[in-house]
Design an enzyme around this catalytic site. Sequence first.
Site, PDB file in Angstrom:
ATOM      1  CE  LYS A   1      -2.532   1.686   3.890  1.00  0.00           C
ATOM      2  NZ  LYS A   1      -2.421   3.201   3.801  1.00  0.00           N
TER       3      LYS A   1
ATOM      4  CG  ASP B   1      -5.135   4.260   1.951  1.00  0.00           C
ATOM      5  OD1 ASP B   1      -6.375   4.653   1.605  1.00  0.00           O
ATOM      6  OD2 ASP B   1      -4.772   3.943   2.924  1.00  0.00           O
TER       7      ASP B   1
ATOM      8  CE  LYS C   1      -6.892   6.700   4.707  1.00  0.00           C
ATOM      9  NZ  LYS C   1      -5.348   6.378   4.465  1.00  0.00           N
TER      10      LYS C   1
ATOM     11  CG  ASP D   1     -11.606  18.974  -3.058  1.00  0.00           C
ATOM     12  OD1 ASP D   1     -12.236  19.685  -3.132  1.00  0.00           O
ATOM     13  OD2 ASP D   1     -10.425  19.076  -2.761  1.00  0.00           O
TER      14      ASP D   1
ATOM     15  CB  THR E   1      -9.250   1.974  11.635  1.00  0.00           C
ATOM     16  OG1 THR E   1      -8.203   2.368  11.172  1.00  0.00           O
ATOM     17  CG2 THR E   1     -10.205   0.845  10.820  1.00  0.00           C
TER      18      THR E   1
ATOM     19  NE  ARG F   1       1.189   2.292  12.898  1.00  0.00           N
ATOM     20  CZ  ARG F   1       0.389   3.212  13.721  1.00  0.00           C
ATOM     21  NH1 ARG F   1       0.768   4.182  14.304  1.00  0.00           N
ATOM     22  NH2 ARG F   1      -1.077   2.958  13.257  1.00  0.00           N
TER      23      ARG F   1
HETATM   24  O1  LIG Z   1      -9.584   3.665   8.356  1.00  0.00           O
HETATM   25  C1  LIG Z   1      -8.426   3.636   7.968  1.00  0.00           C
HETATM   26  C2  LIG Z   1      -8.075   3.812   6.616  1.00  0.00           C
HETATM   27  C3  LIG Z   1      -6.729   3.564   6.231  1.00  0.00           C
HETATM   28  N1  LIG Z   1      -5.815   3.147   7.222  1.00  0.00           N
HETATM   29  C4  LIG Z   1      -4.352   3.090   6.714  1.00  0.00           C
HETATM   30  O2  LIG Z   1      -3.980   1.681   6.924  1.00  0.00           O
HETATM   31  C5  LIG Z   1      -2.674   1.481   7.499  1.00  0.00           C
HETATM   32  C6  LIG Z   1      -2.642   1.146   8.720  1.00  0.00           C
HETATM   33  O3  LIG Z   1      -1.433   0.904   9.279  1.00  0.00           O
HETATM   34  P1  LIG Z   1      -1.042   0.300  10.824  1.00  0.00           P
HETATM   35  O4  LIG Z   1       0.497   0.694  10.962  1.00  0.00           O
HETATM   36  O5  LIG Z   1      -1.356  -1.273  10.694  1.00  0.00           O
HETATM   37  O6  LIG Z   1      -1.747   0.987  11.806  1.00  0.00           O
HETATM   38  C7  LIG Z   1      -2.169   2.933   7.312  1.00  0.00           C
HETATM   39  O7  LIG Z   1      -1.260   3.083   6.058  1.00  0.00           O
HETATM   40  C8  LIG Z   1      -3.462   3.737   7.579  1.00  0.00           C
HETATM   41  O8  LIG Z   1      -3.324   4.982   6.407  1.00  0.00           O
HETATM   42  C9  LIG Z   1      -6.034   2.969   8.341  1.00  0.00           C
HETATM   43  O9  LIG Z   1      -5.527   2.605   9.438  1.00  0.00           O
HETATM   44  N2  LIG Z   1      -7.443   3.221   8.690  1.00  0.00           N
END
Ligand SMILES: O=c1ccn([C@@H]2O[C@H](COP(=O)(O)O)[C@@H](O)[C@H]2O)c(=O)[nH]1
Length: 237
Positions: free
Chosen positions: A32, A59, A61, A64, A123, A215
């Site tokens: 991603k 991604d 997002k 606009d 999230t 992470r």
């Molecule tokens: O609702 C959302 C949409 C996108 N993300 C993205 O996913 C990864 C999650 O990374 P972690 O390190 O596992 O937390 C990150 O790139 C976000 O931009 C999201 O977390 N929630």
Amino acid sequence: MNDEKIIVPLDVSDLESAIALVDKLPQVTFWKVGLELFTSTGPAILDVLKSRQKRIFLDLKFHDIPNTVAGACRAAAGYGVDLLTIHATCGKDCLKAAVEAVQVGAEKAGTKPPKLIAITVLTSISARDLAFDLKIPLELPEFALEMALLAKNAGLNGAVCSPQEVAQLRNTCGENFLLVCPGVRPSWADKGDQKRSLTPSQAFQAGADFLVIGRPITAAADPVLAWDKICEELNLG
Ligand SMILES: O=c1ccn([C@@H]2O[C@H](COP(=O)(O)O)[C@@H](O)[C@H]2O)c(=O)[nH]1
């Protein structure tokens, strides 16, 4: 199920670090590219990933007015990526414009259009944040479902949702609606800023098509070991 269902974000600030991560984890087939890397380095990473036959989730997002989002979607679709995101809260007109724009952009570039998927509720937002800070009067699961249905009815291919809402979205939106879940945390990993998480096996069991796990893998002392541990816990080979 196989390990191609796990998408790993390249949340780093420069191309060199991104390439180092891709090379450190040759097992990862789906990467991603998000706001940090794309804003700092532009599309160069996309060519790197394609030259290594990787799948790409762009991604960005988008959020606009319809005319602006359509322009961005036309441009992004020209990169030949697999998945592209937009916020469902852009509204119906914007979502419809985006659906048309990815077709136009891909056709012009001679590539396959990306699957366009809508962010329902980030999230990192808790039920309390939604009610008290964002003043949304619906319960969080209900609002997430409404956003997914808005996206589906506008012709999008799927949604991004928390694993905590994925079962409900799967039941209502059907088997063909793509559901991608970030906010996934193995039991041994730190939650960080993720507020609505489940473990990888719980997320798949609840009906996710793809998981985004960052992470817990990329910030681990040994990313390869962390990846292997997640695959082992999921019985993936
Ligand atoms: O609702 C959302 C949409 C996108 N993300 C993205 O996913 C990864 C999650 O990374 P972690 O390190 O596992 O937390 C990150 O790139 C976000 O931009 C999201 O977390 N929630």
